[in-house]
Structures are given as structure tokens and as C-alpha cells.
Motif scaffolding. Structure first.
Motif, PDB file in Angstrom:
ATOM      1  N   ILE A 265       0.852  -1.185   0.000  1.00 18.29           N
ATOM      2  CA  ILE A 265       0.000   0.000   0.000  1.00 18.29           C
ATOM      3  C   ILE A 265       0.888   1.236   0.000  1.00 18.29           C
ATOM      4  N   PHE A 266       0.664   2.106  -0.972  1.00 16.77           N
ATOM      5  CA  PHE A 266       1.490   3.307  -1.135  1.00 16.77           C
ATOM      6  C   PHE A 266       0.805   4.502  -0.476  1.00 16.77           C
ATOM      7  N   VAL A 267       1.566   5.268   0.308  1.00 17.69           N
ATOM      8  CA  VAL A 267       1.054   6.463   0.978  1.00 17.69           C
ATOM      9  C   VAL A 267       1.988   7.628   0.679  1.00 17.69           C
ATOM     10  N   GLY A 268       1.434   8.756   0.223  1.00 15.89           N
ATOM     11  CA  GLY A 268       2.246   9.928  -0.069  1.00 15.89           C
ATOM     12  C   GLY A 268       2.365  10.855   1.123  1.00 15.89           C
ATOM     13  N   ASN A 269       3.111  11.944   0.925  1.00 13.01           N
ATOM     14  CA  ASN A 269       3.371  12.905   2.004  1.00 13.01           C
ATOM     15  C   ASN A 269       3.162  14.320   1.460  1.00 13.01           C
ATOM     16  N   PRO A 270       2.076  15.016   1.877  1.00 10.84           N
ATOM     17  CA  PRO A 270       1.806  16.354   1.336  1.00 10.84           C
ATOM     18  C   PRO A 270       2.797  17.418   1.792  1.00 10.84           C
ATOM     19  N   ASP A 271       3.664  17.088   2.757  1.00  8.47           N
ATOM     20  CA  ASP A 271       4.613  18.080   3.275  1.00  8.47           C
ATOM     21  C   ASP A 271       5.988  17.963   2.609  1.00  8.47           C
ATOM     22  N   LEU A 272       6.081  17.233   1.504  1.00  9.67           N
ATOM     23  CA  LEU A 272       7.362  17.099   0.805  1.00  9.67           C
ATOM     24  C   LEU A 272       7.829  18.442   0.249  1.00  9.67           C
ATOM     25  N   ASN A 273       9.127  18.686   0.334  1.00 14.05           N
ATOM     26  CA  ASN A 273       9.741  19.869  -0.255  1.00 14.05           C
ATOM     27  C   ASN A 273      10.377  19.518  -1.594  1.00 14.05           C
ATOM     28  N   PRO A 274      10.604  20.509  -2.452  1.00 15.91           N
ATOM     29  CA  PRO A 274      11.291  20.221  -3.725  1.00 15.91           C
ATOM     30  C   PRO A 274      12.754  19.857  -3.504  1.00 15.91           C
ATOM     31  N   SER A 275      13.310  19.149  -4.466  1.00 17.23           N
ATOM     32  CA  SER A 275      14.727  18.798  -4.444  1.00 17.23           C
ATOM     33  C   SER A 275      15.506  19.783  -5.311  1.00 17.23           C
ATOM     34  N   PHE A 276      16.727  20.133  -4.867  1.00 10.41           N
ATOM     35  CA  PHE A 276      17.596  21.043  -5.611  1.00 10.41           C
ATOM     36  C   PHE A 276      18.866  20.296  -6.000  1.00 10.41           C
ATOM     37  N   THR A 277      19.272  20.481  -7.252  1.00  5.56           N
ATOM     38  CA  THR A 277      20.437  19.770  -7.765  1.00  5.56           C
ATOM     39  C   THR A 277      21.444  20.754  -8.342  1.00  5.56           C
ATOM     40  N   ASP A 278      22.716  20.609  -7.931  1.00  3.94           N
ATOM     41  CA  ASP A 278      23.838  21.308  -8.561  1.00  3.94           C
ATOM     42  C   ASP A 278      24.494  20.337  -9.528  1.00  3.94           C
ATOM     43  N   ALA A 279      24.518  20.705 -10.814  1.00  2.00           N
ATOM     44  CA  ALA A 279      25.009  19.803 -11.858  1.00  2.00           C
ATOM     45  C   ALA A 279      26.211  20.408 -12.568  1.00  2.00           C
ATOM     46  N   ILE A 280      27.281  19.617 -12.691  1.00  2.00           N
ATOM     47  CA  ILE A 280      28.485  20.002 -13.431  1.00  2.00           C
ATOM     48  C   ILE A 280      28.710  18.992 -14.543  1.00  2.00           C
ATOM     49  N   ASP A 281      28.968  19.473 -15.749  1.00  2.00           N
ATOM     50  CA  ASP A 281      29.133  18.599 -16.910  1.00  2.00           C
ATOM     51  C   ASP A 281      30.390  18.985 -17.670  1.00  2.00           C
ATOM     52  N   LEU A 282      31.193  17.993 -18.028  1.00  2.00           N
ATOM     53  CA  LEU A 282      32.407  18.197 -18.827  1.00  2.00           C
ATOM     54  C   LEU A 282      32.274  17.344 -20.084  1.00  2.00           C
ATOM     55  N   SER A 283      32.415  17.965 -21.264  1.00  2.00           N
ATOM     56  CA  SER A 283      32.197  17.218 -22.510  1.00  2.00           C
ATOM     57  C   SER A 283      33.306  17.524 -23.524  1.00  2.00           C
ATOM     58  N   TYR A 284      33.426  16.588 -24.483  1.00  4.24           N
ATOM     59  CA  TYR A 284      34.447  16.708 -25.536  1.00  4.24           C
ATOM     60  C   TYR A 284      33.812  16.285 -26.852  1.00  4.24           C
ATOM     61  N   LEU A 285      34.067  17.083 -27.916  1.00  4.75           N
ATOM     62  CA  LEU A 285      33.482  16.822 -29.231  1.00  4.75           C
ATOM     63  C   LEU A 285      34.568  16.871 -30.297  1.00  4.75           C
ATOM     64  N   LYS A 286      34.583  15.823 -31.143  1.00  3.48           N
ATOM     65  CA  LYS A 286      35.545  15.750 -32.238  1.00  3.48           C
ATOM     66  C   LYS A 286      34.812  15.337 -33.507  1.00  3.48           C
ATOM     67  N   LYS A 287      34.994  16.125 -34.586  1.00  3.03           N
ATOM     68  CA  LYS A 287      34.318  15.836 -35.851  1.00  3.03           C
ATOM     69  C   LYS A 287      35.344  15.530 -36.939  1.00  3.03           C
ATOM     70  N   TRP A 288      35.044  14.473 -37.699  1.00  4.30           N
ATOM     71  CA  TRP A 288      35.763  14.172 -38.920  1.00  4.30           C
ATOM     72  C   TRP A 288      34.799  14.308 -40.091  1.00  4.30           C
ATOM     73  N   SER A 289      35.241  14.007 -41.295  1.00  2.15           N
ATOM     74  CA  SER A 289      34.377  14.190 -42.462  1.00  2.15           C
ATOM     75  C   SER A 289      33.150  13.280 -42.414  1.00  2.15           C
ATOM     76  N   ASN A 290      33.315  12.033 -41.953  1.00  5.10           N
ATOM     77  CA  ASN A 290      32.199  11.086 -41.928  1.00  5.10           C
ATOM     78  C   ASN A 290      31.930  10.519 -40.539  1.00  5.10           C
ATOM     79  N   LEU A 291      32.504  11.108 -39.521  1.00  3.69           N
ATOM     80  CA  LEU A 291      32.389  10.527 -38.184  1.00  3.69           C
ATOM     81  C   LEU A 291      32.433  11.628 -37.124  1.00  3.69           C
ATOM     82  N   THR A 292      31.634  11.477 -36.067  1.00  3.66           N
ATOM     83  CA  THR A 292      31.628  12.408 -34.946  1.00  3.66           C
ATOM     84  C   THR A 292      31.773  11.634 -33.647  1.00  3.66           C
TER      85      THR A 292
END
Length: 311
Positions: A265-292
Motif C-alpha cells: 500500500i502506497f502512501v504519499g506525504n503532502p509536506d514534501l519539499n522540492p529537491s535542488f540539484t547542482d550539476a556540473i558537466d564536462l564534454s568533448y566533441l571531435k568531428k571528422w568528415s564522416n564521423l563524430t
């Protein structure tokens, strides 16, 4: 399951720089679902004491009607633009189920009839303004208003008698007003984009069956930053930071029991607060003539994360 989808739209060009677009969407679906669950109960010595057969026959009907409007204004300077969007939608969801339980160690049979009706309305308005500045730089600003109301009416009749423990009406109202600004520019091989969004949230979770009214009012700033470095030969690397918010929804907030299972049996909670997230992302992109090649790694840190507790 049967579904019907229809959409009609029209675009009107007021002049060569301004256009107005409107669409109407209607969606309807209905379906039947039958499930049989078998549960075996054992004593402390692991001897089988009984077997319970649970048969559930469910019917569902869903209707959605949505209107959208878009106004786009282009100015003389390339990239200089103003857009205004509006969306107005209504959704009706009707769900009925007949549930029978019969165990091998008794001649009694339990028959439940559940009704789950949900009405949802949503009004959304958003405006975005883009202004190119000096070469390689740009300013953006905008507003977003999101106004949502969901009413869920859930009831159970147990062997012909209303079951108040599982009967409730939950009203969820969400009013969110947000403003944002972004500024991007380039310095040689570096590209920068910095921004912030301010949000004012007014949330109501009203349990009408018990006159339990909960209101949450909060406002927050959400900064973001993106930095990209362009190497030679179509190669780039970037790092970004953003702050995000995740609000609890629907059944997570409903404090009344849900009879989807008689042992879980599932019971919810009306007093829930929102969640806050700090997100860090590091990315790398390399393109060739027929490939990425694209790869990234990220890390998130969440506070006030919602946890599910089983007991």
C-alpha cells in the motif's frame, strides 16, 4: 487500447516580419486491462498456509483538448527576435476497476470497486527576447508563467460498502512565475554563456476529504554558466554548471492509501519539499568528415532528495 489523435493548425503572416500561429489538438483514448496476481503465504517454518488469487478488471478513458498560440516578431537586425507563446489545455481521465480476492483457506471472497477520476487544467504563457550585440555576443531575456490544477477523486467500495480509509479528493495547485536573463560572448577560441533564472512558486496541496490544507511559497535563483574552448580541426571541449529544481508530484503528495495492491500500500506525504540539484558537466566533441565523437562526464549533488521508505 484504442487511441484517436487529431490536430489542426493555421499560420497567418501579418507582415514579412511577423507571424501568428494557432493550433488545436484533441486526443481520446480508452482501453481495458485485466490482470491476475497470485500470492502465496507461508508460516515461520516456510510451510504454505494459503494461496490468494487477485483478479483485477480495469477500464480507462482519457480525453485531452489543447489550444496553442505563437506570435513571432523578427526585427531588422539578423537574430533580433521576440516570441510569445500561450498554451491552454484540459485533460479528463476516468478509471474504474473491479478487484476480487479469494484465498484457498477460506470460502469468503472480497470484492472491491475502485474509481479514480482525475481532472487537470494547465495554462502556460512564455515570452522570449533575443538581442544580438557586438560580434559574437548576444543578450536573452524572458518570462514563463505556468499555472496547473489537478483534482484527483479516488474512492473504494468494499463488498458494497464505501471504504472511507481509501476514499479521498486531492486538489493540487501550482503557480510558478519565472524570469530569466542570459548573456553570451566569444573571446578568441573561448565561448561563454552566463545566465540566471528567478522563480516564484506558490504550491497548494489540499486534502478535501479531511480538510487538510498545505501551502508552500518559495522563490529561488538558478544560476548557470557554460564555457567552451574550440581547438583546431573541428574539436571542442566544454564545461558547464547549472542549478535545477524537481518538485514532488501526484501520488508522492497524496497522504491517502492507494488500493492498487492489498499487501503493498502506497502512501504519499503532502509536506514534501522540492529537491535542488547542482550539476556540473564536462564534454568533448571531435568531428571528422564522416564521423563524430562525443563524450561527457558529469556530477550531480542533490539536497532534499525524495526517499521512499518501506516498512
Amino acid at each position: 487500447n484504442n487511441r484517436f489523435n487529431s490536430q489542426f493548425g493555421m499560420e497567418y503572416y501579418i507582415n514579412d516580419k511577423t507571424s501568428l500561429t494557432g493550433t488545436v489538438l484533441y486526443r481520446k483514448s480508452d482501453g481495458d486491462d485485466t490482470s491476475l496476481n497470485t500470492r502465496k503465504d507461508y508460516d515461520s517454518t516456510r510451510l504454505l498456509t494459503s494461496t490468494t488469487f487477485r483478479n483485477e478488471a480495469e477500464t480507462e478513458e482519457d480525453k485531452t483538448l489543447e489550444y496553442t498560440l505563437n506570435l513571432t516578431k523578427d526585427f531588422k537586425k539578423e537574430g533580433h527576435k521576440l516570441t510569445i507563446d500561450g498554451s491552454f489545455s484540459a485533460n479528463i481521465d476516468r478509471n474504474t476497476a473491479l478487484i476480487s480476492d479469494k484465498a484457498t483457506n477460506t470460502t469468503a471472497e472480497t470484492l472491491d470497486e475502485t474509481t479514480n477520476n482525475q481532472d487537470q487544467s494547465r495554462n502556460l504563457i512564455q515570452t522570449d527576447y533575443v538581442l544580438p550585440l557586438a560580434k559574437g555576443s548576444q543578450f536573452e531575456a524572458g518570462y514563463r508563467g505556468d499555472f496547473l490544477t489537478i483534482t484527483t477523486d479516488f474512492s473504494v467500495i468494499n463488498n458494497g460498502i464505501p471504504f472511507p480509509e481509501f476514499t479521498n479528493v486531492l486538489e493540487y495547485k501550482e503557480k510558478v512565475n519565472a524570469l530569466y536573463v542570459n548573456y553570451g560572448f566569444k573571446v578568441k577560441k573561448f565561448s561563454f554563456l552566463f545566465g540566471t533564472r528567478w522563480e516564484d512558486s506558490n504550491i497548494e496541496v489540499n486534502q478535501l476529504a479531511t480538510n487538510d490544507f498545505n501551502t508552500k511559497r518559495y522563490n529561488n535563483f538558478f544560476p548557470s554558466a557554460f564555457v567552451t574552448y574550440e581547438f583546431a580541426n573541428q574539436t571542442s571541449a566544454s564545461i558547464s554548471y547549472s542549478k535545477r529544481l524537481q518538485r514532488p508530484r501526484g501520488r508522492q503528495l497524496n497522504p491517502f492509501n492507494n488500493l492498487s495492491s492489498n499487501v503493498n500500500i502506497f502512501v504519499g506525504n503532502p509536506d514534501l519539499n522540492p529537491s535542488f540539484t547542482d550539476a556540473i558537466d564536462l564534454s568533448y566533441l571531435k568531428k571528422w568528415s564522416n564521423l563524430t565523437l562525443s563524450t561527457s562526464m558529469y556530477g550531480n549533488r542533490t539536497t532534499d532528495a525524495i526517499q521512499f521508505v518501506r516498512r
